[in-house]
Enzyme design. Structure first.
Site, PDB file in Angstrom:
ATOM      1  N   SER A  11       0.818  -1.211   0.000  1.00  0.00           N
ATOM      2  CA  SER A  11       0.000   0.000   0.000  1.00  0.00           C
ATOM      3  C   SER A  11       0.851   1.258   0.000  1.00  0.00           C
ATOM      4  CB  SER A  11      -0.918   0.008   1.219  1.00  0.00           C
ATOM      5  OG  SER A  11      -0.203   0.409   2.372  1.00  0.00           O
ATOM      6  N   LYS A  12       0.335   2.252  -0.673  1.00  0.00           N
ATOM      7  CA  LYS A  12       1.067   3.515  -0.785  1.00  0.00           C
ATOM      8  C   LYS A  12       1.215   4.193   0.572  1.00  0.00           C
ATOM      9  CE  LYS A  12      -1.666   4.826  -4.205  1.00  0.00           C
ATOM     10  NZ  LYS A  12      -2.277   5.572  -5.328  1.00  0.00           N
TER      11      LYS A  12
END
Length: 489
Positions: free
Chosen positions: A250-251
RNA sequence: GCCCCUAUCGUCUAGCGGUCUAGGACGCGGCCCUUUCAAGGCUGAAACCGGGGUUCGAGUCCCCGUAGGGGCACCA
């Protein structure tokens, strides 16, 4: 055949998105179809203004060019969903008129209460479809009260829905495990379920290649297609990319989830796309030794890409292997090409590195760096006016005393100063001879010279470096190192 | 909690009933080459999640466990 990549402009382009885009791109290439870019900005709250250009820049960087899209248009435009609202509203109302969907007036707060109450009673959470009981007369009354509503899909209460996935085969679920999903929100914007499906139909998308996380809602989409009486596309769900620690990358938590991490980090687009081919799919071509070819272009991969051969398991993202591949690609670059790609990294380090010098430096560092960014650390000293004065401890190699080291440097200074030409071959001959006369190993001899001249214990090959720096500076730095080692009286 | 998907070396994968004493790559160990660091060459260790079936024969098919992942929003 027509495929699309349909990201939401909510931030940086995700590396998993790049892979999905790439599989779509390869599929289109393989079958002579079209690759379409569509922007799904139906969430007004999450949409970010600059994200669109960032996404397009990222895809261009990766070399994944689209045939139709927001910037270049196309026969099925517009390609930005916020510009297509009339379509979604029309088709949502069409469903209501045909008894396939209904209006629901619950507020988000009420929905939460309903869901919580169901949970408390041991029922699955979610909406209890109570608004299905409302009549058009009720709608008129609630409308008159100014109550906003959403439009929900009327999912069959019984039976099951089956679809064929090109990478996983048949997937079936019982309809009573599905929700009456919202299709049109109270703000008049569609949800993903409605918008992507209407667009895929209108844009004549033949194959939906998207990430695995969409499998659970695909039955809903199949039901929607049935409600419209439309032919569904072929579904292809590709595995998600996992962080090495497990779980979705995930960013928010992992910088390497964003493509900008790789652009800024000195990765080559050739390496990134090459790498992405082998996560979730396998190129599988053999070389003359019977070993699988690891280094190949996305064009070569596209020529043999087979969506049905995509892996079915979530795959961890191994940056170490990517780095190795990046090194392979760097070594394959011409000196000119590498120099050109290196320049921005020296610039970012506030070093002026002229292209004509970088072209000479390129072959010296080519096989010593795995990332473009590492060139600065490796060869930055070549572009600085001077290097720091070395510490005696850094100068003195294993097996030599300070005095021996000083004498060695002295001899190096004299030998190099005496050369008629400061060429690589001349330096090498003189210095090898020097080591012999001193009775020490070449390694012991070259080490202090390297530290004195480059300020580093690790550097590109010494003679090439000295030739680039020039005799005058080399002698000055040697003299300084000799002074450092002068015994204190 | 419910639903769905998946399961081969540490990692990415090949394998699509016999040719598997399971192949390749990264990484790791050793040796060689060598002015440092690399690169390169050779070489070694390293896996079919467990249990039941089906079959003459199962890593390959089926079932059950287990584990991992994903999904259950007026986000996509």
């Amino acid at each position: 055949m027509r495929v699309r990549f349909a990201p939401s402009p909510t931030g940086d382009l995700h590396i998993g998105g790049v892979r999905t885009a790439q599989f779509n791109w390869m599929f289109a290439r393989r079958h002579g179809g079209k690759f379409i870019l569509r922007i799904e900005d139906t969430d007004q709250k999450r949409t970010q203004e600059q994200s669109l250009s960032g996404i397009m820049d990222g895809l261009r960087w990766a070399g994944l060019h689209w045939d139709e899209g927001p910037d270049i248009g196309g026969p099925y435009g517009p390609y930005i969903q916020s510009q297509r609202l009339a379509h979604y509203q029309y088709w949502a109302n069409w469903l209501v008129e045909h008894g396939k969907a209904y209006r629901a007036y619950e507020t988000p707060e009420e929905l939460e209460l309903i869901s919580a109450a169901r949970k408390a009673n041991g029922l699955p959470p979610g909406y209890d479809r109570r608004a299905r009981a409302l009549t058009p007369a009720d709608w008129a009354r609630l409308d008159a009260e100014g109550k906003p509503y959403v439009i929900r899909l009327k999912v069959p209460l019984e039976g099951e829905t089956v679809f064929e996935d090109m990478v996983r085969g048949a997937i079936r679920v019982r309809n009573d495990t599905l929700q009456d999903a919202v299709l049109l929100k109270a703000d008049g914007f569609p949800t993903y379920h409605l918008a992507h499906l209407v667009d895929d139909h209108l844009m004549e998308i033949s194959h939906v290649i998207r990430a695995e996380e969409w499998i659970p809602s695909t039955p809903l989409h199949v039901i929607l297609y049935q409600a419209f009486g439309w032919q569904p596309p072929q579904f292809c769900h590709v595995p998600v990319i996992l962080h090495p620690s497990g779980g979705k990358i995930s960013k928010r938590k992992h910088p390497e989830a964003s493509i900008s991490y790789f652009i800024k980090g000195g990765y080559l687009p050739e390496a990134v796309t090459n790498f992405l081919c082998n996560v979730g799919w396998n190129y599988g071509k053999l070389d003359e030794n019977g070993e699988e070819i690891q280094v190949f272009t996305k064009e070569e991969a596209a020529a043999v890409f087979d969506i049905t051969q995509v892996t079915q398991t979530g795959t961890k993202f191994d940056v170490v292997k990517l780095k190795w591949l990046n090194g392979e690609w760097i070594r394959r670059l011409s000196d000119e090409d590498l120099a050109r790609r290196l320049q921005p990294f020296f610039e970012a380090a506030a070093l002026e590195a002229p292209l004509e010098v970088l072209v000479q430096v390129a072959p010296l560092i080519k096989e010593r760096i795995k990332l473009l960014s590492e060139a600065v650390e490796m060869a930055g000293f070549l572009f600085r006016p001077d290097v720091p004065t070395p510490e005696p401890s850094a100068l003195i190699p294993k097996g030599l005393t300070a005095e021996q080291t000083r004498a060695a440097l002295q001899l190096a200074h004299e030998a190099l100063a005496a050369l008629p030409d400061f060429t690589i071959a001349a330096q090498e001959a003189a210095l090898r001879d020097g080591a012999e006369r001193l009775g020490i190993k070449t390694g012991q001899f070259f080490s202090p010279i390297r530290v004195a001249v480059t300020g580093q214990s690790v550097s590109p090959p010494l003679f090439e470096v000295m030739a680039l720096i020039g005799r005058e500076k080399v002698l000055a730095r040697l003299a300084r190192a000799i002074a450092v080692l002068q015994p204190t009286p």
